[in-house]
Motif scaffolding. Sequence first.
Motif, PDB file in Angstrom:
ATOM      1  N   LEU A 147      41.612  34.409  24.262  1.00  0.00           N
ATOM      2  CA  LEU A 147      41.646  35.703  23.597  1.00  0.00           C
ATOM      3  C   LEU A 147      40.905  36.765  24.420  1.00  0.00           C
ATOM      4  N   TYR A 148      40.124  36.335  25.394  1.00  0.00           N
ATOM      5  CA  TYR A 148      39.349  37.269  26.205  1.00  0.00           C
ATOM      6  C   TYR A 148      40.236  37.946  27.256  1.00  0.00           C
ATOM      7  N   PRO A 149      39.938  39.194  27.591  1.00  0.00           N
ATOM      8  CA  PRO A 149      40.787  39.923  28.553  1.00  0.00           C
ATOM      9  C   PRO A 149      40.629  39.481  29.996  1.00  0.00           C
ATOM     10  N   GLY A 150      39.554  38.801  30.330  1.00  0.00           N
ATOM     11  CA  GLY A 150      39.340  38.327  31.692  1.00  0.00           C
ATOM     12  C   GLY A 150      39.491  36.823  31.788  1.00  0.00           C
ATOM     13  N   SER A 151      39.792  36.330  32.990  1.00  0.00           N
ATOM     14  CA  SER A 151      39.962  34.887  33.198  1.00  0.00           C
ATOM     15  C   SER A 151      38.754  34.249  33.872  1.00  0.00           C
ATOM     16  N   GLY A 152      37.865  35.056  34.451  1.00  0.00           N
ATOM     17  CA  GLY A 152      36.686  34.510  35.114  1.00  0.00           C
ATOM     18  C   GLY A 152      36.943  33.928  36.491  1.00  0.00           C
ATOM     19  N   ALA A 153      38.123  34.189  37.058  1.00  0.00           N
ATOM     20  CA  ALA A 153      38.453  33.591  38.356  1.00  0.00           C
ATOM     21  C   ALA A 153      39.272  34.566  39.188  1.00  0.00           C
ATOM     22  N   TYR A 154      39.209  34.388  40.502  1.00  0.00           N
ATOM     23  CA  TYR A 154      40.029  35.186  41.410  1.00  0.00           C
ATOM     24  C   TYR A 154      41.467  34.667  41.409  1.00  0.00           C
ATOM     25  N   ASN A 155      42.418  35.586  41.556  1.00  0.00           N
ATOM     26  CA  ASN A 155      43.824  35.252  41.766  1.00  0.00           C
ATOM     27  C   ASN A 155      44.293  35.893  43.063  1.00  0.00           C
ATOM     28  N   ILE A 156      45.134  35.179  43.805  1.00  0.00           N
ATOM     29  CA  ILE A 156      45.737  35.714  45.021  1.00  0.00           C
ATOM     30  C   ILE A 156      47.236  35.864  44.763  1.00  0.00           C
ATOM     31  N   LEU A 157      47.762  37.066  44.989  1.00  0.00           N
ATOM     32  CA  LEU A 157      49.142  37.365  44.657  1.00  0.00           C
ATOM     33  C   LEU A 157      49.965  37.628  45.900  1.00  0.00           C
TER      34      LEU A 157
END
Length: 291
Positions: A147-157
């Motif tokens: 439910l939180y807006p952040g994931s707490g981790a980096y993503n590479i796109l």
Amino acid sequence: MPWVFLGITQIWSCDICGGVSGNASIGLFASTQFHMIGLKTGSSSFKSYLHGIEHSRENLWSTEVSCRWQIGKRLQLMASVPYQFGFQTTDLSKACISGLGDPTAILNGILVNQKDSTGRVRQFLSLGIGLKAPFGKWNPKSEVRNLYPGSGAYNILGMLNYTTPIKPKWTLQSEIVYNYKLSDTSGFRYGNFFSLTETMIGNYKWGIGRFIPGFGIGFSNFGKVSVSDNGSNEMGYNGNMLNLKAHLNYLTYRWLWTSQIEIPVAQNVNNRNVKQKLMAQIGFSYLIRKK
């Protein structure tokens, strides 16, 4: 462009259930030469099931500030920061969590940009590389972490965008997006994300501007969640989804007005325990023309 579902337990978590604010898209206007700053807001709704019985309903409302800077003719820099409200309703409880989401930055390089004598795009190809940073609100110990807006981790796109004309007033745009997700500090890792979208885009003179409709179909694949220091212990299920999409856009000398609707036509996410419903979004951007 953001895609988040609000799960109820970590073991049911998957990409659509959370941590998807970094599933960005270059969009329909990659071949234009404007600087842009804009605002868009949208909502998406989901349902989760337990043994075939509806267990909870989730609604996500997100408002995003975005900008694009055209660095010369071959390079674009895009960035966005969302603010999210997440709501979950079950038979026994209600939850609401709001806050800033994870910001995303994308560097898009234009590899091919061929135009005819009228200025119409004949061939356009771009390759984008992006990063989503874990600066948003998140809580790894919460039972409703999705439910939180952040994931707490980096993503590479990584994003590949190709556009070519198919009729005098219509073009076909193909976009591939791959989102590689790293683990957060607790060892929790959302599954990687892949999508392929095909969109037909029209272009018609209307009043003082141009009416630009778009109709397409998109396929998405969501990888499994994993938990451990090296992300090797997989949990739950992966999933696939097929969506119909429609865009209505109006472009004037200084403004771009946008709207989008997305309807799932086939989906199998988390062993069919999660179902996405309607997603809708509206927005506007102020165009800063290059001299």
